[in-house]
Scaffold this motif. Structure first.
Motif, short mmCIF file in Angstrom:
data_model
loop_
_atom_site.label_atom_id
_atom_site.label_comp_id
_atom_site.label_asym_id
_atom_site.label_seq_id
_atom_site.Cartn_x
_atom_site.Cartn_y
_atom_site.Cartn_z
N SER A 1 0.85 -1.19 0.00
CA SER A 1 0.00 0.00 0.00
C SER A 1 0.88 1.24 0.00
CB SER A 1 -0.92 0.02 1.24
OG SER A 1 -1.83 -1.07 1.21
N LEU A 2 0.55 2.21 -0.84
CA LEU A 2 1.33 3.43 -0.90
C LEU A 2 1.05 4.30 0.32
CD1 LEU A 2 0.82 4.19 -4.70
CD2 LEU A 2 3.02 3.82 -3.58
N ASN B 1 -1.82 -0.56 -8.20
CA ASN B 1 -1.76 -1.70 -9.13
C ASN B 1 -0.96 -1.36 -10.38
OD1 ASN B 1 -4.16 -0.01 -9.67
ND2 ASN B 1 -4.47 -1.40 -11.40
N GLU B 2 -0.89 -0.08 -10.77
CA GLU B 2 -0.08 0.31 -11.92
C GLU B 2 1.40 0.11 -11.62
OE1 GLU B 2 -0.98 4.25 -13.12
OE2 GLU B 2 -3.09 3.83 -13.61
N LEU B 3 1.82 0.51 -10.43
CA LEU B 3 3.22 0.32 -10.04
C LEU B 3 3.55 -1.16 -9.91
CD1 LEU B 3 3.56 3.11 -7.32
CD2 LEU B 3 4.18 3.24 -9.73
N LEU B 4 2.65 -1.91 -9.29
CA LEU B 4 2.90 -3.33 -9.07
C LEU B 4 2.86 -4.12 -10.37
CD1 LEU B 4 0.91 -3.98 -5.75
CD2 LEU B 4 3.36 -3.54 -6.06
N GLU B 5 2.10 -3.62 -11.37
CA GLU B 5 2.05 -4.30 -12.66
C GLU B 5 3.42 -4.26 -13.34
OE1 GLU B 5 -0.31 -3.98 -16.96
OE2 GLU B 5 -0.96 -2.78 -15.23
N ASP B 6 4.06 -3.08 -13.32
CA ASP B 6 5.40 -2.97 -13.91
C ASP B 6 6.41 -3.80 -13.12
OD1 ASP B 6 4.45 -1.27 -15.84
OD2 ASP B 6 5.02 0.55 -14.78
N PHE B 7 6.29 -3.76 -11.80
CA PHE B 7 7.19 -4.55 -10.96
C PHE B 7 7.03 -6.04 -11.23
CE2 PHE B 7 7.41 -7.20 -7.13
CZ PHE B 7 8.78 -7.13 -6.88
N THR B 8 5.79 -6.50 -11.31
CA THR B 8 5.53 -7.93 -11.51
C THR B 8 6.12 -8.41 -12.82
OG1 THR B 8 3.49 -7.80 -10.22
CG2 THR B 8 3.73 -9.67 -11.70
N LYS B 9 6.03 -7.59 -13.86
CA LYS B 9 6.59 -7.96 -15.16
C LYS B 9 8.10 -8.18 -15.06
CE LYS B 9 5.07 -5.61 -18.59
NZ LYS B 9 4.87 -4.48 -19.55
N LEU B 10 8.76 -7.28 -14.35
CA LEU B 10 10.22 -7.40 -14.18
C LEU B 10 10.56 -8.58 -13.27
CD1 LEU B 10 11.10 -3.62 -13.74
CD2 LEU B 10 11.46 -5.03 -15.78
#
Length: 215
Positions: free
Chosen positions: A159-160, A193-202
């Motif tokens: 959570s931010l 979820n936008e930040l975590l989406e990029d993180f998950t991809k990496l």
């Protein structure tokens, strides 16, 4: 006998005064700001506060500076439009940092860093740069300027909790800009979820090696 006692008292008083002065001199050498716990301590087992974020962040940077982590990486080039390098830093096979450095076309470049504990990001740092020719620099042909945006995201349990932004411009001519002299501004946080989406991809590509076409 009387004079001997007085002499001893004077000697004792002088010795005490010298000792107190030495103690004061030592105290003046002690820094008023205590050293960061991250330099001497360890990364917390769990991120529960902004203090934990700072400690884990500083300790990770310190360890990387001293080459205490192992690393692996891969590169990619997507049709010449976007290309970059993704680097993973590990400590005892535990992921601590993902660094994604990339560029889009010729005028945009960026570095995204995801600081990780227990396979979750607790601090995300973005530095995005757009450069162009500097029309205000009339004295030097070909002068350029960089418009830089830095973003800092603090997360606790995915959570931010705080989001900061800093914007500034550097030029190839004229007085250099000191980014440290520019303060961060509190801004509205994006959807997590936008930040975590990029993180998950990496994160899902952490075992990738070599070169890819597109990420």
């Amino acid at each position: 006998m009387k004079y001997a006692i007085i002499a001893l008292l004077l000697l004792f008083t002088t010795a005490c005064e010298n000792q107190e002065k030495q103690k004061e001199d030592v105290l003046t050498e002690i820094p008023t700001t205590p050293p960061s716990k991250s330099v001497e301590g360890e990364i917390p087992l769990k991120i529960q506060s902004l203090g934990d974020v700072k400690q884990a962040y500083e300790k990770t940077n310190l360890d990387i500076t001293h080459n205490r982590y192992t690393s692996s990486s891969f590169t990619y080039n997507c049709n010449g439009e976007r290309g970059g390098t993704v680097t993973y830093y590990l400590n005892d096979n535990k992921l601590r940092l993902i660094e994604h450095a990339y560029n889009e076309y010729s005028h945009n470049e960026a570095v995204d860093r995801y600081y990780v504990l227990n396979n979750q990001p607790y601090f995300i740092f973005y530095k995005h740069t757009t450069w162009q020719f500097d029309g205000e620099a009339e004295e030097e042909e070909g002068a350029t300027k960089d418009d830089i945006s830095e973003k800092r995201y603090y997360l606790i349990n995915n959570s931010l909790t705080e989001c900061l932004e800093k914007k500034y411009t550097t030029r190839s001519t004229g007085k250099a800009t000191d980014p440290d002299g520019i303060g961060n501004k509190t801004v509205s946080c994006p959807p997590v979820n936008e930040l975590l989406e990029d993180f998950t991809k990496l994160y899902e590509n952490k075992d990738t090696r070599g070169k890819l076409e597109c990420l």
